[in-house]
Design a protein around this motif. Structure first.
Motif, PDB file in Angstrom:
ATOM      1  N   TRP A  30       0.850  -1.190   0.000  1.00 31.66           N
ATOM      2  CA  TRP A  30       0.000   0.000   0.000  1.00 31.66           C
ATOM      3  C   TRP A  30       0.880   1.233   0.000  1.00 31.66           C
ATOM      4  N   GLY A  31       0.703   2.088  -0.972  1.00 29.67           N
ATOM      5  CA  GLY A  31       1.530   3.284  -1.093  1.00 29.67           C
ATOM      6  C   GLY A  31       1.062   4.405  -0.187  1.00 29.67           C
ATOM      7  N   ALA A  32       1.348   5.642  -0.589  1.00 32.03           N
ATOM      8  CA  ALA A  32       0.999   6.811   0.209  1.00 32.03           C
ATOM      9  C   ALA A  32      -0.517   6.945   0.316  1.00 32.03           C
ATOM     10  N   TYR A  33      -1.011   7.098   1.534  1.00 29.12           N
ATOM     11  CA  TYR A  33      -2.449   7.154   1.799  1.00 29.12           C
ATOM     12  C   TYR A  33      -3.106   8.339   1.104  1.00 29.12           C
ATOM     13  N   TYR A  34      -2.404   9.457   1.046  1.00 30.81           N
ATOM     14  CA  TYR A  34      -2.952  10.662   0.431  1.00 30.81           C
ATOM     15  C   TYR A  34      -2.311  10.982  -0.922  1.00 30.81           C
ATOM     16  N   GLY A  35      -1.776   9.976  -1.583  1.00 29.49           N
ATOM     17  CA  GLY A  35      -1.203  10.186  -2.907  1.00 29.49           C
ATOM     18  C   GLY A  35      -0.045  11.159  -2.888  1.00 29.49           C
ATOM     19  N   ASP A  36      -0.092  12.184  -3.749  1.00 30.78           N
ATOM     20  CA  ASP A  36       1.016  13.133  -3.859  1.00 30.78           C
ATOM     21  C   ASP A  36       0.928  14.280  -2.862  1.00 30.78           C
ATOM     22  N   ALA A  37       0.046  14.158  -1.867  1.00 33.05           N
ATOM     23  CA  ALA A  37      -0.127  15.233  -0.888  1.00 33.05           C
ATOM     24  C   ALA A  37       1.119  15.465  -0.041  1.00 33.05           C
ATOM     25  N   LYS A  38       2.003  14.462   0.046  1.00 34.13           N
ATOM     26  CA  LYS A  38       3.229  14.640   0.824  1.00 34.13           C
ATOM     27  C   LYS A  38       4.089  15.769   0.265  1.00 34.13           C
ATOM     28  N   HIS A  39       3.907  16.044  -1.004  1.00 29.73           N
ATOM     29  CA  HIS A  39       4.681  17.119  -1.645  1.00 29.73           C
ATOM     30  C   HIS A  39       3.855  18.394  -1.813  1.00 29.73           C
ATOM     31  N   GLU A  90       1.217   8.385   7.678  1.00 28.38           N
ATOM     32  CA  GLU A  90       2.605   8.669   8.055  1.00 28.38           C
ATOM     33  C   GLU A  90       2.657  10.132   8.511  1.00 28.38           C
ATOM     34  N   VAL A  91       3.499  10.967   7.902  1.00 31.31           N
ATOM     35  CA  VAL A  91       3.457  12.409   8.186  1.00 31.31           C
ATOM     36  C   VAL A  91       3.156  13.107   6.860  1.00 31.31           C
ATOM     37  N   THR A  92       1.958  13.671   6.755  1.00 33.50           N
ATOM     38  CA  THR A  92       1.510  14.283   5.504  1.00 33.50           C
ATOM     39  C   THR A  92       1.188  15.755   5.724  1.00 33.50           C
ATOM     40  N   PRO A  93       1.903  16.667   5.058  1.00 31.29           N
ATOM     41  CA  PRO A  93       1.587  18.097   5.173  1.00 31.29           C
ATOM     42  C   PRO A  93       0.182  18.411   4.656  1.00 31.29           C
ATOM     43  N   VAL A  94      -0.415  19.445   5.216  1.00 28.16           N
ATOM     44  CA  VAL A  94      -1.734  19.917   4.800  1.00 28.16           C
ATOM     45  C   VAL A  94      -1.579  21.315   4.219  1.00 28.16           C
ATOM     46  N   GLY A  95      -2.175  21.520   3.039  1.00 33.50           N
ATOM     47  CA  GLY A  95      -2.106  22.826   2.399  1.00 33.50           C
ATOM     48  C   GLY A  95      -3.357  23.662   2.580  1.00 33.50           C
ATOM     49  N   GLN A  96      -4.483  22.996   2.897  1.00 31.66           N
ATOM     50  CA  GLN A  96      -5.741  23.737   3.011  1.00 31.66           C
ATOM     51  C   GLN A  96      -6.734  22.984   3.885  1.00 31.66           C
ATOM     52  N   SER A 127       8.508  15.087   8.292  1.00 32.70           N
ATOM     53  CA  SER A 127       8.146  14.008   7.374  1.00 32.70           C
ATOM     54  C   SER A 127       9.379  13.201   6.973  1.00 32.70           C
ATOM     55  N   ASP A 128      10.460  13.894   6.657  1.00 32.63           N
ATOM     56  CA  ASP A 128      11.706  13.216   6.278  1.00 32.63           C
ATOM     57  C   ASP A 128      12.288  12.434   7.457  1.00 32.63           C
ATOM     58  N   TYR A 158      10.718  11.206  10.004  1.00 30.72           N
ATOM     59  CA  TYR A 158       9.877  10.048  10.287  1.00 30.72           C
ATOM     60  C   TYR A 158      10.191   8.920   9.313  1.00 30.72           C
ATOM     61  N   GLU A 159      10.362   9.269   8.045  1.00 31.45           N
ATOM     62  CA  GLU A 159      10.702   8.257   7.040  1.00 31.45           C
ATOM     63  C   GLU A 159      12.027   7.587   7.384  1.00 31.45           C
ATOM     64  N   THR A 160      12.987   8.359   7.860  1.00 33.91           N
ATOM     65  CA  THR A 160      14.273   7.784   8.266  1.00 33.91           C
ATOM     66  C   THR A 160      14.115   6.894   9.488  1.00 33.91           C
ATOM     67  N   LEU A 161      13.327   7.341  10.452  1.00 35.38           N
ATOM     68  CA  LEU A 161      13.149   6.589  11.684  1.00 35.38           C
ATOM     69  C   LEU A 161      12.527   5.222  11.439  1.00 35.38           C
ATOM     70  N   VAL A 162      11.457   5.172  10.656  1.00 33.25           N
ATOM     71  CA  VAL A 162      10.751   3.904  10.483  1.00 33.25           C
ATOM     72  C   VAL A 162      11.575   2.896   9.693  1.00 33.25           C
ATOM     73  N   ARG A 163      12.577   3.365   8.973  1.00 29.15           N
ATOM     74  CA  ARG A 163      13.414   2.473   8.193  1.00 29.15           C
ATOM     75  C   ARG A 163      14.763   2.210   8.850  1.00 29.15           C
ATOM     76  N   SER A 164      14.936   2.723  10.050  1.00 31.97           N
ATOM     77  CA  SER A 164      16.229   2.552  10.738  1.00 31.97           C
ATOM     78  C   SER A 164      16.343   1.178  11.398  1.00 31.97           C
TER      79      SER A 164
END
Length: 288
Positions: free
Chosen positions: A125-134, A257-263, A279-280, A282-288
Protein backbone atom coordinates in the motif's frame (compact mmCIF):
# COMPACT_ATOMS: atom_id res chain seq x y z
CA UNK A 1 -6.78 -3.48 -8.93
CA UNK A 2 -8.99 -6.38 -7.82
CA UNK A 3 -11.33 -5.95 -4.87
CA UNK A 4 -10.01 -6.80 -1.45
CA UNK A 5 -12.02 -10.03 -1.49
CA UNK A 6 -10.48 -11.22 -4.77
CA UNK A 7 -6.71 -11.29 -4.47
CA UNK A 8 -3.89 -13.77 -4.44
CA UNK A 9 -2.12 -14.27 -1.14
CA UNK A 10 -2.55 -15.67 2.34
CA UNK A 11 -4.31 -14.44 5.48
CA UNK A 12 -3.80 -15.62 9.06
CA UNK A 13 -7.20 -16.49 10.52
CA UNK A 14 -7.85 -18.01 13.93
CA UNK A 15 -4.41 -19.59 14.10
CA UNK A 16 -4.27 -20.90 10.53
CA UNK A 17 -2.89 -19.58 7.26
CA UNK A 18 -5.70 -19.66 4.68
CA UNK A 19 -6.01 -18.64 1.05
CA UNK A 20 -6.97 -14.98 0.69
CA UNK A 21 -10.28 -15.72 -1.04
CA UNK A 22 -11.23 -18.25 1.66
CA UNK A 23 -10.93 -15.84 4.59
CA UNK A 24 -14.70 -15.49 5.06
CA UNK A 25 -17.22 -15.19 7.90
CA UNK A 26 -20.90 -16.10 8.19
CA UNK A 27 -23.53 -13.48 7.39
CA UNK A 28 -24.80 -13.71 11.00
CA UNK A 29 -21.43 -12.76 12.45
CA UNK A 30 -22.17 -10.46 15.38
CA UNK A 31 -19.64 -7.82 14.30
CA UNK A 32 -21.43 -7.28 10.97
CA UNK A 33 -24.67 -6.42 12.76
CA UNK A 34 -23.44 -4.65 15.90
CA UNK A 35 -19.91 -3.43 15.11
CA UNK A 36 -18.36 -5.57 17.84
CA UNK A 37 -14.86 -5.44 16.39
CA UNK A 38 -11.52 -3.73 16.93
CA UNK A 39 -8.54 -3.42 14.63
CA UNK A 40 -5.03 -2.11 14.09
CA UNK A 41 -3.42 -0.60 11.01
CA UNK A 42 0.35 -1.03 10.90
CA UNK A 43 3.17 -0.57 8.39
CA UNK A 44 6.17 -2.75 7.78
CA UNK A 45 9.33 -1.18 6.42
CA UNK A 46 12.11 -3.45 5.21
CA UNK A 47 10.34 -6.44 6.76
CA UNK A 48 9.99 -4.86 10.22
CA UNK A 49 6.65 -3.56 11.51
CA UNK A 50 7.12 -0.14 13.08
CA UNK A 51 6.12 -0.14 16.76
CA UNK A 52 4.58 -3.56 16.22
CA UNK A 53 4.23 -4.52 19.86
CA UNK A 54 2.57 -1.21 20.79
CA UNK A 55 -0.04 -1.87 18.11
CA UNK A 56 -0.71 -5.37 19.41
CA UNK A 57 -0.98 -4.14 22.99
CA UNK A 58 -3.45 -1.48 21.84
CA UNK A 59 -5.47 -4.14 20.02
CA UNK A 60 -5.86 -6.00 23.31
CA UNK A 61 -6.75 -2.77 25.12
CA UNK A 62 -9.35 -1.86 22.49
CA UNK A 63 -11.01 -5.25 22.87
CA UNK A 64 -11.18 -4.73 26.63
CA UNK A 65 -12.79 -1.31 26.11
CA UNK A 66 -15.64 -2.92 24.17
CA UNK A 67 -15.96 -5.83 26.58
CA UNK A 68 -14.22 -8.84 25.10
CA UNK A 69 -10.93 -10.67 25.39
CA UNK A 70 -8.79 -11.68 22.41
CA UNK A 71 -7.93 -15.39 22.75
CA UNK A 72 -4.31 -14.89 21.65
CA UNK A 73 -1.46 -13.36 23.62
CA UNK A 74 0.57 -10.38 22.48
CA UNK A 75 3.48 -12.70 21.67
CA UNK A 76 1.25 -15.02 19.62
CA UNK A 77 -0.12 -12.09 17.62
CA UNK A 78 3.38 -10.72 17.07
CA UNK A 79 4.48 -14.08 15.65
CA UNK A 80 1.37 -14.28 13.47
CA UNK A 81 2.03 -10.86 11.94
CA UNK A 82 5.54 -11.86 10.99
CA UNK A 83 4.23 -15.11 9.55
CA UNK A 84 1.80 -13.19 7.34
CA UNK A 85 4.59 -11.00 5.98
CA UNK A 86 6.82 -14.01 5.33
CA UNK A 87 4.23 -16.24 3.67
CA UNK A 88 3.22 -13.38 1.36
CA UNK A 89 6.81 -12.39 0.56
CA UNK A 90 6.25 -8.81 1.76
CA UNK A 91 8.79 -6.41 3.22
CA UNK A 92 7.16 -2.98 2.76
CA UNK A 93 3.49 -3.48 3.52
CA UNK A 94 0.39 -2.41 5.38
CA UNK A 95 -0.68 -4.88 8.07
CA UNK A 96 -4.26 -5.15 9.31
CA UNK A 97 -5.13 -7.11 12.45
CA UNK A 98 -8.83 -7.34 13.29
CA UNK A 99 -10.61 -9.06 16.19
CA UNK A 100 -14.37 -9.49 16.36
CA UNK A 101 -17.28 -11.30 17.93
CA UNK A 102 -18.21 -14.04 15.53
CA UNK A 103 -21.36 -16.06 14.88
CA UNK A 104 -22.54 -18.10 17.83
CA UNK A 105 -25.45 -18.70 20.14
CA UNK A 106 -26.31 -15.00 20.48
CA UNK A 107 -27.77 -12.85 17.73
CA UNK A 108 -29.12 -9.91 19.67
CA UNK A 109 -27.28 -6.94 21.13
CA UNK A 110 -25.74 -9.19 23.80
CA UNK A 111 -23.13 -11.62 22.53
CA UNK A 112 -21.22 -12.96 25.51
CA UNK A 113 -21.56 -16.56 24.31
CA UNK A 114 -20.17 -15.91 20.83
CA UNK A 115 -16.54 -16.77 20.02
CA UNK A 116 -14.00 -14.00 19.56
CA UNK A 117 -12.08 -14.36 16.33
CA UNK A 118 -8.89 -12.83 14.99
CA UNK A 119 -7.46 -12.34 11.51
CA UNK A 120 -4.32 -10.69 10.14
CA UNK A 121 -3.78 -9.62 6.54
CA UNK A 122 -1.03 -7.67 4.78
CA UNK A 123 -0.69 -6.04 1.40
CA UNK A 124 1.38 -3.49 -0.47
CA UNK A 125 0.00 0.00 0.00
CA UNK A 126 1.53 3.28 -1.09
CA UNK A 127 1.00 6.81 0.21
CA UNK A 128 -2.45 7.15 1.80
CA UNK A 129 -2.95 10.66 0.43
CA UNK A 130 -1.20 10.19 -2.91
CA UNK A 131 1.02 13.13 -3.86
CA UNK A 132 -0.13 15.23 -0.89
CA UNK A 133 3.23 14.64 0.82
CA UNK A 134 4.68 17.12 -1.64
CA UNK A 135 1.74 19.40 -2.42
CA UNK A 136 -0.11 19.32 0.89
CA UNK A 137 -3.44 17.63 1.47
CA UNK A 138 -6.71 19.50 1.03
CA UNK A 139 -9.19 18.98 3.89
CA UNK A 140 -12.90 19.63 4.18
CA UNK A 141 -14.45 20.47 7.56
CA UNK A 142 -16.83 17.72 8.65
CA UNK A 143 -20.35 18.35 9.91
CA UNK A 144 -19.91 15.37 12.26
CA UNK A 145 -18.19 15.75 15.63
CA UNK A 146 -16.14 13.36 17.72
CA UNK A 147 -18.51 12.27 20.54
CA UNK A 148 -18.15 12.70 24.28
CA UNK A 149 -16.28 9.98 26.22
CA UNK A 150 -19.53 9.55 28.15
CA UNK A 151 -21.21 8.22 24.99
CA UNK A 152 -18.59 5.95 23.39
CA UNK A 153 -15.37 4.11 24.32
CA UNK A 154 -13.39 6.85 22.57
CA UNK A 155 -9.95 5.44 23.35
CA UNK A 156 -10.62 2.14 21.58
CA UNK A 157 -9.69 1.62 17.95
CA UNK A 158 -13.12 0.13 17.37
CA UNK A 159 -14.81 -0.26 14.01
CA UNK A 160 -18.10 1.33 15.04
CA UNK A 161 -16.41 4.61 15.91
CA UNK A 162 -15.42 5.07 12.27
CA UNK A 163 -18.97 5.33 10.90
CA UNK A 164 -18.99 9.14 11.05
CA UNK A 165 -15.43 9.15 9.69
CA UNK A 166 -16.53 7.24 6.61
CA UNK A 167 -19.40 9.65 6.00
CA UNK A 168 -17.12 12.64 6.56
CA UNK A 169 -14.51 11.36 4.12
CA UNK A 170 -17.12 10.58 1.47
CA UNK A 171 -18.43 14.14 1.74
CA UNK A 172 -14.87 15.50 1.53
CA UNK A 173 -13.98 13.45 -1.54
CA UNK A 174 -17.15 14.66 -3.26
CA UNK A 175 -15.75 18.20 -2.87
CA UNK A 176 -12.35 17.23 -4.29
CA UNK A 177 -10.66 16.99 -0.87
CA UNK A 178 -8.41 14.25 0.47
CA UNK A 179 -9.98 14.10 3.92
CA UNK A 180 -11.98 16.02 6.49
CA UNK A 181 -11.05 17.66 9.77
CA UNK A 182 -13.45 17.00 12.64
CA UNK A 183 -14.32 19.05 15.70
CA UNK A 184 -15.14 17.38 19.01
CA UNK A 185 -18.46 17.55 20.88
CA UNK A 186 -17.36 20.81 22.58
CA UNK A 187 -16.40 22.51 19.33
CA UNK A 188 -12.63 22.15 19.68
CA UNK A 189 -10.47 20.95 16.78
CA UNK A 190 -10.04 17.18 17.16
CA UNK A 191 -8.52 15.22 14.26
CA UNK A 192 -9.00 14.06 10.70
CA UNK A 193 -11.06 10.95 9.90
CA UNK A 194 -8.12 8.60 10.40
CA UNK A 195 -5.20 10.76 11.45
CA UNK A 196 -4.15 13.18 14.19
CA UNK A 197 -3.40 16.81 13.35
CA UNK A 198 -0.60 19.27 14.17
CA UNK A 199 -0.19 23.01 13.58
CA UNK A 200 2.83 25.35 13.58
CA UNK A 201 2.93 28.97 14.73
CA UNK A 202 6.03 31.07 15.42
CA UNK A 203 8.27 28.00 15.46
CA UNK A 204 6.17 26.14 18.04
CA UNK A 205 3.79 23.23 17.51
CA UNK A 206 0.20 22.97 18.67
CA UNK A 207 -1.83 19.75 18.64
CA UNK A 208 -5.26 18.92 20.08
CA UNK A 209 -5.35 17.26 23.47
CA UNK A 210 -6.49 13.64 22.92
CA UNK A 211 -9.14 13.55 25.64
CA UNK A 212 -11.98 12.28 23.43
CA UNK A 213 -10.19 10.59 20.54
CA UNK A 214 -7.34 8.17 19.92
CA UNK A 215 -3.86 9.23 20.99
CA UNK A 216 -2.19 7.78 17.91
CA UNK A 217 1.06 5.85 18.06
CA UNK A 218 2.42 7.94 15.19
CA UNK A 219 1.26 11.08 17.00
CA UNK A 220 3.23 10.07 20.09
CA UNK A 221 6.27 9.27 17.94
CA UNK A 222 6.17 12.66 16.23
CA UNK A 223 5.83 14.53 19.52
CA UNK A 224 8.96 12.72 20.72
CA UNK A 225 10.79 13.67 17.54
CA UNK A 226 9.83 17.32 17.94
CA UNK A 227 10.98 17.36 21.55
CA UNK A 228 14.29 15.80 20.48
CA UNK A 229 14.66 18.75 18.09
CA UNK A 230 13.99 21.15 21.00
CA UNK A 231 10.70 22.25 19.45
CA UNK A 232 8.11 23.27 22.01
CA UNK A 233 4.89 21.24 21.70
CA UNK A 234 1.59 22.46 23.14
CA UNK A 235 -1.02 19.72 23.66
CA UNK A 236 -4.16 21.70 24.29
CA UNK A 237 -7.71 22.52 23.27
CA UNK A 238 -7.65 24.46 20.00
CA UNK A 239 -10.54 26.68 18.91
CA UNK A 240 -11.65 26.83 15.23
CA UNK A 241 -10.88 30.56 14.95
CA UNK A 242 -7.21 29.80 15.63
CA UNK A 243 -6.87 28.17 12.20
CA UNK A 244 -6.37 31.58 10.64
CA UNK A 245 -3.18 32.18 12.63
CA UNK A 246 -1.41 28.87 12.01
CA UNK A 247 1.35 28.81 9.40
CA UNK A 248 1.82 25.09 8.79
CA UNK A 249 -0.18 21.92 9.36
CA UNK A 250 0.34 18.19 9.01
CA UNK A 251 -1.42 14.90 9.70
CA UNK A 252 0.03 11.84 11.41
CA UNK A 253 -1.04 8.22 11.38
CA UNK A 254 0.16 4.77 10.38
CA UNK A 255 -1.53 5.08 6.99
CA UNK A 256 -0.94 8.83 6.63
CA UNK A 257 2.60 8.67 8.06
CA UNK A 258 3.46 12.41 8.19
CA UNK A 259 1.51 14.28 5.50
CA UNK A 260 1.59 18.10 5.17
CA UNK A 261 -1.73 19.92 4.80
CA UNK A 262 -2.11 22.83 2.40
CA UNK A 263 -5.74 23.74 3.01
CA UNK A 264 -8.55 23.19 5.52
CA UNK A 265 -11.84 24.67 4.36
CA UNK A 266 -11.06 28.31 3.55
CA UNK A 267 -7.77 28.32 5.48
CA UNK A 268 -4.44 27.89 3.67
CA UNK A 269 -1.14 26.64 5.06
CA UNK A 270 2.42 26.64 3.83
CA UNK A 271 4.04 23.28 3.19
CA UNK A 272 6.93 24.58 5.22
CA UNK A 273 10.33 23.47 6.38
CA UNK A 274 9.24 22.04 9.71
CA UNK A 275 6.57 19.88 8.11
CA UNK A 276 9.04 18.66 5.50
CA UNK A 277 11.74 17.98 8.09
CA UNK A 278 9.44 15.99 10.34
CA UNK A 279 8.15 14.01 7.37
CA UNK A 280 11.71 13.22 6.28
CA UNK A 281 12.82 12.38 9.82
CA UNK A 282 9.88 10.05 10.29
CA UNK A 283 10.70 8.26 7.04
CA UNK A 284 14.27 7.78 8.27
CA UNK A 285 13.15 6.59 11.68
CA UNK A 286 10.75 3.90 10.48
CA UNK A 287 13.41 2.47 8.19
CA UNK A 288 16.23 2.55 10.74
Amino acid sequence: MAGYDDRDGKIWMDGQIVDWRSANVHILTHAIHYASSVFEGERAYGGKIFESRKHTERLHASANYIDFEIPYTVDEIEAAKQEVLTVNGLTDAYVRAVAWRGAGEDMGVASARNPVRLAIAAWEWGAYYGDAKHKGAKLDISKWKRPSPETIPCFAKASGLYMICTMSKHAAEAKGCSDAMMFDYRGYIAEATGANIFFVKDGEVHTPKPDCFLNGITRQTVIGMLEDRQVRVHERHIMPEELEGFEQCWLTGTAAEVTPVGQIGDYNFEVGQMARDISDDYETLVRS
